[in-house]
Design a protein around this motif. Structure first.
Motif, PDB file in Angstrom:
ATOM      1  N   LYS A   1      57.239  60.086  43.911  1.00 49.72           N
ATOM      2  CA  LYS A   1      57.081  60.183  42.459  1.00 49.72           C
ATOM      3  C   LYS A   1      56.199  59.058  41.903  1.00 49.72           C
TER       4      LYS A   1
ATOM      5  N   ARG B   1      60.745  74.803  40.798  1.00 49.20           N
ATOM      6  CA  ARG B   1      61.877  73.894  40.592  1.00 49.20           C
ATOM      7  C   ARG B   1      61.872  72.751  41.616  1.00 49.20           C
ATOM      8  N   GLU B   2      61.598  73.097  42.878  1.00 42.49           N
ATOM      9  CA  GLU B   2      61.579  72.069  43.926  1.00 42.49           C
ATOM     10  C   GLU B   2      60.459  71.060  43.680  1.00 42.49           C
TER      11      GLU B   2
ATOM     12  N   GLU C   1      61.541  68.684  40.921  1.00 43.76           N
ATOM     13  CA  GLU C   1      62.622  67.810  41.380  1.00 43.76           C
ATOM     14  C   GLU C   1      62.105  66.741  42.337  1.00 43.76           C
ATOM     15  N   ARG C   2      61.163  67.138  43.177  1.00 46.95           N
ATOM     16  CA  ARG C   2      60.711  66.222  44.227  1.00 46.95           C
ATOM     17  C   ARG C   2      59.602  65.272  43.772  1.00 46.95           C
TER      18      ARG C   2
END
Length: 631
Positions: free
Chosen positions: A340, A358-359, A362-363
């Motif tokens: 990130k 979504r992944e 999130e990642r």
């Protein structure tokens, strides 16, 4: 003694103030409850209107301002600002302007190019792709972007369909040139991005660029009289057959270039482009978008999942372009510390699945996914300006006033729109899948395809809802939900999407039936878990007393087809099933997929590690489903 309240009495609000406050709060909650996207819709609609009004003002003033005109102005206004960063080298706006001038001067001196002549460009992602594109644009030429994955017969078809005077080939694609040169039309002059050539009658460009002048060519060569005149040809598989050259006008480039601005990208952003420049997403939205904003672009030769985030950190990238597959490839990379740790705030593209979306968030952190929908040759576009996961965009009453479209009922067996007893098409209800069609009019024209009027006519539907109306058939099935969000459903016709590319099944089957042991080939796409799009599969009927030669089959598809179009699965059948209208039956085959446990016919898999088709066993099938074998 007087108290504090006597000295400074508190003002008493009028009796209507509390009522007004309650009313405002009530309206706010009603808006949030019943019209939750009102302000987001309004902001987006105002942006669309602002851009449309600006274009209309240009028209009323008799000014024709193209994206190339804007680039030249920026080269004067901000000459030292980086325009392209490629493999660590910075190319400023002035650098790109001057080198494109040199290329224009070379062709002005060595070729009898007239304004409006076509030049085909077969190059990979590199700065000289853009230099050649802009240089030819300054001569008023139409530039045809050739897909460097397309091979032999299909590539020759692409060249002949746009009728170029010149073919310019990149230094890394000389092997492809060698394949087609013996059968290339003799009246096409071939130039290569090199200083010397081993090919007979092939001209070199790099040596002549070095000797050319940086002076701009006469302005009258590149000045456009009409925004609707053709400036590019971009090839698309469309819904059937060999690739078709979609006619791209100045107007379409300007609309495409406004996409990044509409999503909130600014001149301070740095955009990372890893998609191939022959794609409209990279060239119109990416490069055109940078010019529209006066921003900087980081160009990658080829997408690399392992280098992606390190490149973003190295170049301080703030905006990335994607297709659905790209996001999945990034999510499939091994997890690393500090993923990130980057400055990317927006990701603009299309085709990402809900679970991958979504992944990805999130990642990789708070990156806003800006999904959109648009066909290269189409006249309709949707933009997901709210960030709703899974949606390609949103519509409302006002949007449909400016960009009229509908979703109509479609007969999958007959492969055509359903018409009622009066001969009119019927709209689907909200929540139902329907064929997306968009009205063709003066504000939203369809420019068609170069070299084939029949292909242009096939993309149009007339007498849809009333006599005399005309609509563009996108070939895409969409769903509109009760909140007016739009979702991509599927493709119709003889096509499917794999690795971010449209695959025309007729093109693949034509290549397969060239083999002397094949009687008939039925090509279709099958779903593979955790993969975007559909993988190619071919059902084969062998000629009488012939046997399947897997070695020849492998050589045939890899020689004549782009890698993404090679069928991953083969199925050998005794008899080809047909529909009631004598078309090949695909629906049952698609449903059955490629499972050897339920299919009794022999099945084969294209194993790239072995460079061969191998028998598809249950063990191999399980490894494909589990992701142990990469497709």
């Amino acid at each position: 003694m007087r108290g504090w309240d006597d000295l400074y009495p508190l003002p008493v609000p009028s009796s209507w103030v509390p009522g007004a406050a309650v009313g405002i709060l009530s309206l706010h909650f009603i808006q949030k409850l019943l019209f939750p996207y009102f302000w987001a819709d309004l902001r987006y609609l105002l942006k669309v209107l602002t851009y449309g009004l600006r274009m209309e003002m240009y028209r009323l003033q008799g000014r024709v301002v193209t994206i190339l005109d804007k680039f030249v102005k920026l080269a004067e206004k901000q000459p030292h600002k980086p325009f392209l960063i490629y493999e660590g080298t910075v190319h400023t706006y002035r650098d790109v302007d001057r080198r494109s001038n040199r290329i224009a001067q070379v062709f002005l001196q060595h070729e009898a190019l007239k304004k409006g002549d076509t030049v085909a460009l077969l190059m990979g992602n590199e700065p000289d792709f853009i230099h050649v594109w802009f240089g030819l644009g300054k001569l008023g030429c139409v530039v045809a972007f050739l897909n460097f994955n397309v091979r032999f017969r299909s590539l020759l078809h692409c060249v002949s369909s746009c009728e170029p005077k010149i073919l310019v080939v990149g230094a890394d694609l000389l092997g492809t040139l060698e394949e087609i040169l013996p059968k290339l039309q003799k009246d096409v002059s071939v130039w290569i991005m090199a200083k010397d050539s081993t090919f007979p009658n092939v001209h070199t460009l790099l040596d002549k660029i070095e000797a050319a002048s940086e002076d701009p060519v006469p302005v009258n060569r590149c000045s456009a009289n009409n925004l609707k005149s053709a400036v590019l040809y971009i090839f698309t598989s469309g819904t059937t057959g060999l690739p078709k050259a979609a006619v791209i006008s100045h107007l379409q480039i300007l609309k495409g270039a406004a996409g990044l601005w509409a999503f909130g990208v600014s001149s301070e952003d740095i955009i990372y482009i890893t998609l191939p420049l022959y794609h409209s997403a990279a060239s119109l939205l990416g490069i055109g978008g940078c010019i529209q904003l006066g921003a900087t672009c980081v160009l990658k030769k080829k997408f690399s999942a392992s280098q992606f985030w390190s490149d973003c950190r190295r170049y301080n990238v703030t905006v990335i372009q994607y297709i659905g597959e790209l996001c999945r490839y990034l999510c499939n990379q091994p997890v690393k510390e500090g993923e990130k740790n980057h400055k990317v705030r927006l990701a603009v593209g299309n085709g990402v699945r809900n679970d991958v979306w979504r992944e990805f968030l999130e990642r990789f952190g708070a990156v806003k996914i800006c999904e959109f929908y648009g066909a290269t040759e189409g006249n309709i576009c949707f933009m997901n300006h709210t960030g709703k996961i899974g949606s390609v965009g949103r519509t409302n009453f006002f949007y449909k006033l400016f960009f009229p479209f509908d979703l109509i009922k479609y007969d999958f067996q007959k492969d055509e729109p359903i018409r009622n007893k009066h001969g009119w098409c019927e709209k689907v209800k909200k929540g139902e899948a329907g064929l997306l069609i968009s009205k063709v009019n003066a504000k939203n024209p369809f420019f068609g395809y170069a070299g084939n009027k029949r292909h242009t006519e096939k993309k149009l539907l007339s007498e849809v809802f009333k006599k005399g109306d005309l609509y563009f058939n996108t070939g895409d099935l969409m769903v509109q939900d009760h909140d007016n969000f739009l979702y991509f459903w599927d493709r119709i016709g003889d096509t499917f999407r794999w690795k971010g590319e449209n695959v025309a099944t007729t093109e693949v089957s034509d290549v397969i039936v060239m083999l002397d042991f094949i009687q008939e080939a039925n090509v279709y796409g099958v779903s593979v878990p955790d993969h975007e799009g559909k993988a190619g599969m071919a059902s084969l009927i062998l000629k009488h007393n012939a046997s399947l030669d897997l070695e020849q089959m492998y050589k045939q598809v890899v020689t004549y087809l782009p890698s993404y179009a090679c069928p991953l699965f083969l199925r050998v059948q005794e008899k080809m099933e047909m529909t009631g209208t004598f078309k090949q039956q695909k629906f049952r085959l698609v449903d059955e997929g490629f499972n050897p446990s339920t299919i009794t016919d022999p099945l084969y898999f294209l194993d790239n590690s072995k460079k061969a088709y191998v028998l598809l066993t249950k063990e191999l099938h399980d490894m494909i489903l589990s992701g142990k074998i990469k497709l």
